[in-house]
Design a protein around this motif. Structure first.
Motif, PDB file in Angstrom:
ATOM      1  N   ASN A 160       0.840  -1.194   0.000  1.00 18.72           N
ATOM      2  CA  ASN A 160       0.000   0.000   0.000  1.00 18.72           C
ATOM      3  C   ASN A 160       0.882   1.255   0.000  1.00 18.72           C
ATOM      4  OD1 ASN A 160      -1.735   2.110   0.558  1.00 18.72           O
ATOM      5  ND2 ASN A 160      -3.033   0.861   1.917  1.00 18.72           N
ATOM      6  N   PRO A 161       0.777   2.074  -1.059  1.00 20.60           N
ATOM      7  CA  PRO A 161       1.658   3.240  -1.148  1.00 20.60           C
ATOM      8  C   PRO A 161       1.493   4.217   0.018  1.00 20.60           C
ATOM      9  CG  PRO A 161       0.120   3.128  -3.020  1.00 20.60           C
ATOM     10  CD  PRO A 161      -0.129   1.923  -2.199  1.00 20.60           C
ATOM     11  N   GLU A 162       0.343   4.161   0.686  1.00 19.87           N
ATOM     12  CA  GLU A 162       0.150   5.064   1.838  1.00 19.87           C
ATOM     13  C   GLU A 162       1.073   4.714   3.008  1.00 19.87           C
ATOM     14  OE1 GLU A 162      -3.935   5.232   3.009  1.00 19.87           O
ATOM     15  OE2 GLU A 162      -4.555   6.053   1.068  1.00 19.87           O
ATOM     16  N   ARG A 163       1.559   3.483   3.010  1.00 19.47           N
ATOM     17  CA  ARG A 163       2.386   3.035   4.148  1.00 19.47           C
ATOM     18  C   ARG A 163       3.882   3.226   3.908  1.00 19.47           C
ATOM     19  NH1 ARG A 163       2.695  -1.784   6.522  1.00 19.47           N
ATOM     20  NH2 ARG A 163       3.064  -0.668   8.445  1.00 19.47           N
ATOM     21  N   VAL A 164       4.237   3.841   2.786  1.00 26.10           N
ATOM     22  CA  VAL A 164       5.649   3.859   2.397  1.00 26.10           C
ATOM     23  C   VAL A 164       6.558   4.470   3.458  1.00 26.10           C
ATOM     24  CG1 VAL A 164       5.421   5.976   0.995  1.00 26.10           C
ATOM     25  CG2 VAL A 164       7.265   4.403   0.532  1.00 26.10           C
ATOM     26  N   GLU A 165       6.149   5.599   4.053  1.00 28.30           N
ATOM     27  CA  GLU A 165       7.032   6.255   5.035  1.00 28.30           C
ATOM     28  C   GLU A 165       7.219   5.380   6.279  1.00 28.30           C
ATOM     29  OE1 GLU A 165       8.836   8.757   4.327  1.00 28.30           O
ATOM     30  OE2 GLU A 165       7.828   9.254   2.438  1.00 28.30           O
ATOM     31  N   THR A 166       6.116   4.778   6.737  1.00 28.40           N
ATOM     32  CA  THR A 166       6.181   3.919   7.930  1.00 28.40           C
ATOM     33  C   THR A 166       7.083   2.717   7.685  1.00 28.40           C
ATOM     34  OG1 THR A 166       3.863   4.484   8.220  1.00 28.40           O
ATOM     35  CG2 THR A 166       4.717   2.732   9.624  1.00 28.40           C
ATOM     36  N   VAL A 167       6.864   2.046   6.550  1.00 30.40           N
ATOM     37  CA  VAL A 167       7.643   0.842   6.236  1.00 30.40           C
ATOM     38  C   VAL A 167       9.130   1.193   6.083  1.00 30.40           C
ATOM     39  CG1 VAL A 167       8.033  -0.931   4.462  1.00 30.40           C
ATOM     40  CG2 VAL A 167       5.706  -0.369   5.169  1.00 30.40           C
ATOM     41  N   PHE A 235      -2.621 -13.796  -6.343  1.00 26.83           N
ATOM     42  CA  PHE A 235      -2.221 -12.662  -5.505  1.00 26.83           C
ATOM     43  C   PHE A 235      -3.401 -11.758  -5.171  1.00 26.83           C
ATOM     44  CE2 PHE A 235       1.931 -14.059  -6.945  1.00 26.83           C
ATOM     45  CZ  PHE A 235       2.547 -14.166  -5.710  1.00 26.83           C
ATOM     46  N   ALA A 236      -4.341 -11.638  -6.116  1.00 23.03           N
ATOM     47  CA  ALA A 236      -5.582 -10.932  -5.796  1.00 23.03           C
ATOM     48  C   ALA A 236      -6.267 -11.666  -4.636  1.00 23.03           C
ATOM     49  CB  ALA A 236      -6.472 -10.866  -7.030  1.00 23.03           C
ATOM     50  N   GLU A 237      -6.227 -13.030  -4.695  1.00 29.16           N
ATOM     51  CA  GLU A 237      -6.795 -13.865  -3.620  1.00 29.16           C
ATOM     52  C   GLU A 237      -6.058 -13.657  -2.301  1.00 29.16           C
ATOM     53  OE1 GLU A 237      -9.439 -15.969  -3.594  1.00 29.16           O
ATOM     54  OE2 GLU A 237      -9.844 -15.058  -5.555  1.00 29.16           O
ATOM     55  N   LEU A 238      -4.718 -13.600  -2.392  1.00 31.20           N
ATOM     56  CA  LEU A 238      -3.895 -13.463  -1.180  1.00 31.20           C
ATOM     57  C   LEU A 238      -4.267 -12.180  -0.430  1.00 31.20           C
ATOM     58  CD1 LEU A 238      -1.499 -14.491   0.586  1.00 31.20           C
ATOM     59  CD2 LEU A 238       0.010 -13.139  -0.868  1.00 31.20           C
ATOM     60  N   TYR A 239      -4.448 -11.093  -1.173  1.00 35.93           N
ATOM     61  CA  TYR A 239      -4.798  -9.836  -0.502  1.00 35.93           C
ATOM     62  C   TYR A 239      -6.191  -9.881   0.110  1.00 35.93           C
ATOM     63  CZ  TYR A 239      -0.387  -7.709  -1.529  1.00 35.93           C
ATOM     64  OH  TYR A 239       0.948  -7.438  -1.521  1.00 35.93           O
ATOM     65  N   LYS A 240      -7.086 -10.668  -0.515  1.00 37.14           N
ATOM     66  CA  LYS A 240      -8.409 -10.882   0.101  1.00 37.14           C
ATOM     67  C   LYS A 240      -8.250 -11.652   1.405  1.00 37.14           C
ATOM     68  CE  LYS A 240     -11.532 -10.858  -3.763  1.00 37.14           C
ATOM     69  NZ  LYS A 240     -11.956 -11.746  -4.834  1.00 37.14           N
ATOM     70  N   PHE A 241      -7.430 -12.729   1.354  1.00 39.64           N
ATOM     71  CA  PHE A 241      -7.169 -13.559   2.539  1.00 39.64           C
ATOM     72  C   PHE A 241      -6.594 -12.714   3.681  1.00 39.64           C
ATOM     73  CE2 PHE A 241      -3.671 -15.817   4.758  1.00 39.64           C
ATOM     74  CZ  PHE A 241      -4.391 -16.782   5.448  1.00 39.64           C
ATOM     75  N   LEU A 242      -5.713 -11.778   3.304  1.00 38.30           N
ATOM     76  CA  LEU A 242      -5.081 -10.918   4.316  1.00 38.30           C
ATOM     77  C   LEU A 242      -5.981  -9.743   4.722  1.00 38.30           C
ATOM     78  CD1 LEU A 242      -1.485 -10.764   2.764  1.00 38.30           C
ATOM     79  CD2 LEU A 242      -2.178 -12.052   4.792  1.00 38.30           C
ATOM     80  N   GLN A 243      -7.163  -9.675   4.081  1.00 39.73           N
ATOM     81  CA  GLN A 243      -8.126  -8.592   4.323  1.00 39.73           C
ATOM     82  C   GLN A 243      -7.483  -7.215   4.115  1.00 39.73           C
ATOM     83  OE1 GLN A 243      -9.659  -9.626   8.242  1.00 39.73           O
ATOM     84  NE2 GLN A 243     -11.192 -10.914   7.300  1.00 39.73           N
ATOM     85  N   PRO A 245      -7.443  -4.365   1.333  1.00 43.51           N
ATOM     86  CA  PRO A 245      -7.972  -3.871   0.058  1.00 43.51           C
ATOM     87  C   PRO A 245      -6.845  -3.309  -0.815  1.00 43.51           C
ATOM     88  CG  PRO A 245      -8.956  -2.708   1.953  1.00 43.51           C
ATOM     89  CD  PRO A 245      -7.883  -3.577   2.483  1.00 43.51           C
ATOM     90  N   ILE A 246      -6.881  -3.594  -2.100  1.00 48.75           N
ATOM     91  CA  ILE A 246      -5.833  -3.093  -2.992  1.00 48.75           C
ATOM     92  C   ILE A 246      -6.452  -2.292  -4.140  1.00 48.75           C
ATOM     93  CG2 ILE A 246      -3.999  -4.745  -2.439  1.00 48.75           C
ATOM     94  CD1 ILE A 246      -4.953  -6.350  -4.952  1.00 48.75           C
ATOM     95  N   ASP A 247      -7.431  -1.448  -3.783  1.00 44.87           N
ATOM     96  CA  ASP A 247      -8.088  -0.617  -4.803  1.00 44.87           C
ATOM     97  C   ASP A 247      -7.096   0.304  -5.509  1.00 44.87           C
ATOM     98  OD1 ASP A 247     -10.376  -1.797  -3.912  1.00 44.87           O
ATOM     99  OD2 ASP A 247     -10.837  -0.185  -2.480  1.00 44.87           O
ATOM    100  N   PHE A 248      -6.021   0.658  -4.809  1.00 38.21           N
ATOM    101  CA  PHE A 248      -5.024   1.568  -5.389  1.00 38.21           C
ATOM    102  C   PHE A 248      -4.248   0.914  -6.535  1.00 38.21           C
ATOM    103  CE2 PHE A 248      -3.311  -0.715  -1.745  1.00 38.21           C
ATOM    104  CZ  PHE A 248      -2.223  -1.354  -2.304  1.00 38.21           C
ATOM    105  N   PHE A 249      -4.256  -0.395  -6.606  1.00 31.94           N
ATOM    106  CA  PHE A 249      -3.410  -1.101  -7.582  1.00 31.94           C
ATOM    107  C   PHE A 249      -4.105  -1.222  -8.934  1.00 31.94           C
ATOM    108  CE2 PHE A 249      -2.171  -5.260  -9.531  1.00 31.94           C
ATOM    109  CZ  PHE A 249      -0.892  -4.896  -9.900  1.00 31.94           C
ATOM    110  N   LYS A 250      -3.440  -0.699  -9.957  1.00 32.70           N
ATOM    111  CA  LYS A 250      -3.970  -0.819 -11.329  1.00 32.70           C
ATOM    112  C   LYS A 250      -3.033  -1.718 -12.122  1.00 32.70           C
ATOM    113  CE  LYS A 250      -7.174   2.414 -10.742  1.00 32.70           C
ATOM    114  NZ  LYS A 250      -7.435   1.980  -9.355  1.00 32.70           N
ATOM    115  N   PRO A 251      -3.575  -2.757 -12.768  1.00 28.11           N
ATOM    116  CA  PRO A 251      -2.715  -3.631 -13.561  1.00 28.11           C
ATOM    117  C   PRO A 251      -2.080  -2.868 -14.719  1.00 28.11           C
ATOM    118  CG  PRO A 251      -5.028  -4.124 -13.971  1.00 28.11           C
ATOM    119  CD  PRO A 251      -5.001  -3.126 -12.862  1.00 28.11           C
ATOM    120  N   SER A 252      -0.846  -3.227 -15.049  1.00 30.87           N
ATOM    121  CA  SER A 252      -0.130  -2.484 -16.101  1.00 30.87           C
ATOM    122  C   SER A 252      -0.353  -3.063 -17.490  1.00 30.87           C
ATOM    123  CB  SER A 252       1.373  -2.512 -15.805  1.00 30.87           C
ATOM    124  OG  SER A 252       1.830  -3.857 -15.905  1.00 30.87           O
ATOM    125  N   GLY A 253      -0.798  -4.319 -17.514  1.00 31.05           N
ATOM    126  CA  GLY A 253      -0.913  -4.999 -18.804  1.00 31.05           C
ATOM    127  C   GLY A 253       0.385  -5.663 -19.242  1.00 31.05           C
TER     128      GLY A 253
END
Ligand SMILES: [Zn+2]
Length: 402
Positions: A160-167, A235-243, A245-253
């Motif tokens: 999640n790009p919002e967590r970049v500073e913390t991480v 990986f879409a499943e994995l993020y669901k499992f981890l609860q 949300p990855i709405d910020f992620f756009k596939p690049s193609g």
């Protein structure tokens, strides 16, 4: 301390060691004239000598192959306590879920015992230097005391790009602890699906000055490419499992590698680990885009997790710099470079022994930026010396000679 120049100039050879073998591999190639290796009393390499000048009674002779100490380009020492815990060939998604949920459920003593034993296992298997991933400080004490040289990759996870500073701040704190323990280290992203563009860019900017190596797990499963191309699959499943949300992620193609590599363009040596599903097109494009790529093979871990191996031929045709890693005991039965080479030789019987040994010695040292101290026989240095036997297209590790 080694007094190489003094000894080279001197004809007084005792108390030196004189070692000969049926085949001598110097880190890059088998030597033609089969000279004698002269070592000083600290087992540092002095020079190659011809047979005439050596008293035969002082000679140690070995059948088989002698080579420099091995460089393991990818390991997770801190996961060693999970040997035998996970089901084999269950796929990357199950493996990732298991690691996330189970790694912290073990008692501290068991974690430490695993680390100490694994460090000892690598040393006894002729490994002298390791690129080792750390998410925690669990291994720092063992690595500080070890006879093995470790480059510690402080691994950051934050999609999640919002967590970049913390991480990034947490990574910097762990990096400070590693530096305090005198461990050479660099910040690295875990994988394309677990590090945001902004986190990778921050990591890339962080190594501009040191030019220390960076590593990333790359295309370990086909699902990773599917995720980047279409935001579908495991990986879409994995993020669901981890609860999460990855709405910020756009596939690049595009494939994962084509998508994320521009984020790491400031890195010097960049070790891409696994590459099981890197297409020929990916390989050609990546080598052009980044001039200091090293492609790390972890064949036993690939068979353990996904039961697949990379198409080695594609890498060799493109003159890729190959290195070899054991990965961790969570996805391997041993931490042995000869075990990894043997898997490669049994699946791709056209691979030359000299190439495989080069990947396991001098290429690994170059990838970790330690080529002045490891990977070859270097005057004035003890870079390790392994005695191997070879038969039926398999190597056997015999013993460490230094
Ligand atoms: Zn790994």
């Amino acid at each position: 301390m080694c007094h190489a120049e003094f000894f080279s100039a001197s004809l007084v050879y005792l108390p030196m060691r004189f070692i000969s073998a049926a085949h001598i591999f110097d880190g890059e190639k088998f030597l033609n004239k089969n000279p004698i290796l002269v070592l000083d009393d600290k087992n540092c390499f002095v020079e190659y000598s011809d047979r005439k000048s050596i008293d035969r009674s002082n000679l140690e002779h070995y059948d088989g192959i002698i080579c420099p100490g091995f460089v393991n380009a990818h390991c997770h020492l801190e996961l060693s306590h999970m040997k035998g815990v996970f089901e084999e060939k269950a796929g990357m998604l199950n493996f990732a879920k298991n690691i996330i949920t189970k790694r912290m459920t073990f008692p501290k003593e068991q974690i430490q015992e695993g680390i100490v034993e694994a460090d000892k296992m690598m040393w006894e298997n002729g490994i002298v230097a390791v690129g080792d991933i750390s998410n925690t400080q669990d291994t720092f004490e063992t690595k500080q005391r070890s006879k093995i040289f470790y480059h510690t990759f402080i691994e950051l996870i934050g999609f999640n790009p919002e967590r970049v500073e913390t991480v990034f701040a947490l990574g910097k704190e762990l990096q400070r602890m590693a530096s305090n323990a005198d461990l050479k280290n660099s910040l690295v992203p875990h994988a394309p699906y677990s590090a945001s563009d902004s986190l990778m860019q921050k990591i890339s900017a962080d190594v501009i000055e040191t030019k220390y190596p960076v590593s990333i797990h790359n295309q370990e499963t086909e699902e990773e490419n599917l995720f980047f191309k279409k935001k579908e699959g495991d990986f879409a499943e994995l993020y669901k499992f981890l609860q999460m949300p990855i709405d910020f992620f756009k596939p690049s193609g595009y494939s994962s590698l084509k998508t994320y590599l521009p984020n790491l363009s400031n890195c010097g040596n960049l070790i891409l680990v696994h590459n099981t599903f890197s297409s020929k097109e990916d390989i050609i494009w990546a080598n052009k885009f980044h001039e200091q790529l090293y492609w790390c093979l972890c064949p036993n871990a690939n068979l353990f997790i996904e039961n697949t191996l990379p198409n080695i031929n594609d890498f060799l045709k493109e003159n890729c710099r190959m290195v070899i890693g054991t990965d961790s005991l969570a996805s391997n039965h041993s931490l042995s470079m000869t075990d990894e080479i043997n898997v490669l030789l049994s699946h791709f019987n056209w691979i030359k022994i000299a190439d495989a040994l080069k990947w396991a010695t001098s290429n690994g040292a170059a990838a970790l930026g330690i080529q002045n101290n490891f990977g070859k026989f270097i005057k004035g240095k003890n870079t390790g010396m392994n005695h191997l036997n070879y038969g039926s297209n398999q190597l056997t590790f015999n013993k460490k000679l230094t």
